[in-house]
Design a protein around this motif. Structure first.
Motif, mmCIF file in Angstrom:
data_model
loop_
_atom_site.group_PDB
_atom_site.id
_atom_site.type_symbol
_atom_site.label_atom_id
_atom_site.label_comp_id
_atom_site.label_asym_id
_atom_site.label_seq_id
_atom_site.Cartn_x
_atom_site.Cartn_y
_atom_site.Cartn_z
ATOM 1 N N SER A 97 0.783 -1.180 -0.153
ATOM 2 C CA SER A 97 -0.139 0.065 0.068
ATOM 3 C C SER A 97 0.849 1.163 -0.164
ATOM 4 O O SER A 97 0.493 2.326 -0.799
ATOM 5 C CB SER A 97 -1.063 -0.042 1.238
ATOM 6 O OG SER A 97 -0.274 -0.131 2.359
ATOM 7 N N GLU A 98 2.054 1.362 0.581
ATOM 8 C CA GLU A 98 2.700 2.445 0.568
ATOM 9 C C GLU A 98 3.451 2.623 -0.660
ATOM 10 O O GLU A 98 3.499 3.900 -0.972
ATOM 11 C CB GLU A 98 3.855 2.095 1.790
ATOM 12 C CG GLU A 98 4.707 0.975 1.639
ATOM 13 C CD GLU A 98 4.418 0.048 2.289
ATOM 14 O OE1 GLU A 98 5.276 -1.161 2.449
ATOM 15 O OE2 GLU A 98 3.160 -0.004 2.924
ATOM 16 N N GLU A 99 3.500 1.649 -1.440
ATOM 17 C CA GLU A 99 4.254 1.705 -2.587
ATOM 18 C C GLU A 99 3.244 2.385 -3.805
ATOM 19 O O GLU A 99 3.621 3.299 -4.395
ATOM 20 C CB GLU A 99 4.562 0.743 -3.100
ATOM 21 C CG GLU A 99 5.660 0.562 -4.452
ATOM 22 C CD GLU A 99 6.021 -0.672 -4.943
ATOM 23 O OE1 GLU A 99 6.387 -1.215 -5.953
ATOM 24 O OE2 GLU A 99 6.393 -1.547 -4.122
ATOM 25 N N VAL A 100 2.135 2.010 -3.570
ATOM 26 C CA VAL A 100 0.730 2.492 -4.362
ATOM 27 C C VAL A 100 0.615 4.047 -3.972
ATOM 28 O O VAL A 100 0.532 4.806 -5.223
ATOM 29 C CB VAL A 100 -0.314 1.792 -4.070
ATOM 30 C CG1 VAL A 100 -1.444 2.071 -5.072
ATOM 31 C CG2 VAL A 100 -0.171 0.354 -4.695
ATOM 32 N N GLY A 119 0.873 12.012 3.044
ATOM 33 C CA GLY A 119 -0.146 12.592 4.280
ATOM 34 C C GLY A 119 -1.293 11.853 4.220
ATOM 35 O O GLY A 119 -1.620 11.198 3.393
ATOM 36 N N PRO A 120 -1.879 12.063 5.125
ATOM 37 C CA PRO A 120 -3.234 11.363 5.926
ATOM 38 C C PRO A 120 -4.348 11.531 4.375
ATOM 39 O O PRO A 120 -5.046 10.747 4.316
ATOM 40 C CB PRO A 120 -3.573 11.998 7.131
ATOM 41 C CG PRO A 120 -2.356 12.295 7.686
ATOM 42 C CD PRO A 120 -1.299 13.026 6.627
ATOM 43 N N ILE A 126 -6.725 7.771 -1.877
ATOM 44 C CA ILE A 126 -6.245 6.591 -2.491
ATOM 45 C C ILE A 126 -7.098 5.529 -2.080
ATOM 46 O O ILE A 126 -7.335 4.484 -2.685
ATOM 47 C CB ILE A 126 -4.520 6.423 -2.516
ATOM 48 C CG1 ILE A 126 -4.017 7.612 -3.314
ATOM 49 C CG2 ILE A 126 -4.399 4.914 -3.017
ATOM 50 C CD1 ILE A 126 -2.552 7.370 -2.955
ATOM 51 N N SER A 127 -7.295 5.317 -0.884
ATOM 52 C CA SER A 127 -7.982 4.087 -0.196
ATOM 53 C C SER A 127 -9.465 4.119 -0.796
ATOM 54 O O SER A 127 -10.022 3.067 -0.960
ATOM 55 C CB SER A 127 -8.215 4.234 1.348
ATOM 56 O OG SER A 127 -8.738 3.163 1.892
ATOM 57 N N LEU A 128 -9.907 5.488 -0.807
ATOM 58 C CA LEU A 128 -11.317 5.482 -1.575
ATOM 59 C C LEU A 128 -11.277 5.098 -2.858
ATOM 60 O O LEU A 128 -12.374 4.785 -3.416
ATOM 61 C CB LEU A 128 -11.862 6.934 -1.206
ATOM 62 C CG LEU A 128 -13.246 7.336 -1.618
ATOM 63 C CD1 LEU A 128 -14.466 6.470 -1.065
ATOM 64 C CD2 LEU A 128 -13.567 8.925 -1.640
ATOM 65 N N GLY A 227 -21.123 7.016 -7.355
ATOM 66 C CA GLY A 227 -19.831 7.421 -6.871
ATOM 67 C C GLY A 227 -19.120 6.423 -5.758
ATOM 68 O O GLY A 227 -20.084 5.619 -5.293
ATOM 69 N N PRO A 228 -18.325 6.692 -5.290
ATOM 70 C CA PRO A 228 -17.653 5.991 -4.140
ATOM 71 C C PRO A 228 -18.372 6.127 -2.825
ATOM 72 O O PRO A 228 -19.388 7.276 -2.733
ATOM 73 C CB PRO A 228 -16.128 6.241 -4.197
ATOM 74 C CG PRO A 228 -16.614 7.789 -4.538
ATOM 75 C CD PRO A 228 -17.366 7.696 -5.818
#
Length: 283
Positions: A97-100, A119-120, A126-128, A227-228
């Motif tokens: 995940s950190e690479e993505v 950052g947060p 990205i998670s969304l 949408g998401p």
């Protein structure tokens, strides 16, 4: 001495010999388009070969382990760009995940969407949105879509008819009253937990739940009908307008500006327009 063998020809969708007229033909072109090396290796290995199972996702080490020359097909394999894109998405999401986050965050900053690349805010963004990103270059489109506010065009669409007829003007008035009280902004400051509590209260006051509550909320706040996750999206949209993470060049409409636009809507005229459209469609 190494042994060499030819696999069958790679064919275009029309089963003609693959050539430049069918699109990109070099590794460099695919790299520029956002394809990952491991996805290209995986997809090309499956053109004319399979391990005898339904599995299609292979790392390079797993390909080396499973490959046998006996399972190479004699017939030509069709190059399917849609399948390649799908496979790239699988490999992209399989990365740490950190690479993505680093790849996409840097992409957004370089493309001029964000003022930061980490950052947060970027991590939650990205998670969304990651499930809609098959290529790194897709990241621009999905973020642009999230930040857009096509309220007027959506309200004029036939798809919005049911939402408008479900007392949307009355619901909008209740929403604006709740916004004016300061409760919504306070809830968004608390994040998704605050949003959930606020929505629960709005549902009770308007006697709505499920689709009849979330559909108009999505329409009013995002300008869209799909949408998401609406909670995560609205919290991020609020943060986007208050933290300075959105680049000044981006035409972003903040939550405050969206509310101002909602106040200016002539609901009576809009409802009449939809009635006219509905009558015309039945004639």
């Amino acid at each position: 001495m190494p042994h060499f063998a030819h696999v069958s020809l790679i064919l275009a969708p029309d089963r003609s010999k693959l050539s430049k007229r069918h699109g990109a033909t070099s590794v460099g072109q695919y790299r520029e388009m956002g394809y990952l090396p491991e996805a290209m290796n995986n997809y090309l290995a499956l053109l004319g070969w399979g391990d005898g199972t339904e599995n299609e996702f292979f790392t390079l080490d797993k390909l080396v382990e499973r490959f046998t020359i006996e399972r190479v097909n004699k017939s030509g394999a069709v190059f399917d760009s849609t399948k390649l894109r799908w496979m790239n998405g699988q490999h992209l999401r399989a990365r740490p995940s950190e690479e993505v986050t680093k790849l996409i965050g840097e992409r957004w900053k370089t493309s001029g969407f964000l003022t930061v690349s980490e950052g947060p805010f970027v991590e939650e963004l990205i998670s969304l949105l990651k499930d809609g990103i098959d290529l790194i270059t897709d990241a621009d489109k999905v973020l642009s879509n999230l930040l857009s506010y096509p309220l007027h065009s959506t309200l004029q669409s036939e798809e919005a008819e049911s939402a408008i007829q479900d007392n949307l003007p009355e619901f909008c008035a209740s929403f604006l009253a709740a916004y004016d009280s300061g409760d919504l902004v306070g809830a968004l400051e608390e994040g998704q937990a605050g949003w959930k509590n606020w929505v629960k209260g709005l549902g009770k006051s308007t006697k709505r739940k499920g689709k009849s509550l979330f559909m108009p909320l999505r329409l009013l706040l995002t300008g869209k009908l799909h949408g998401p996750d609406i909670g995560a999206a609205v919290v991020l949209l609020y943060q986007a307008g208050t933290t300075g993470v959105i680049a000044p060049e981006v035409s972003f409409v903040t939550i405050d500006e969206r509310v101002k636009m909602l106040r200016e809507i002539n609901w009576e005229t809009l409802s009449k327009d939809h009635v006219v459209k509905e009558t015309a469609s039945t004639v």
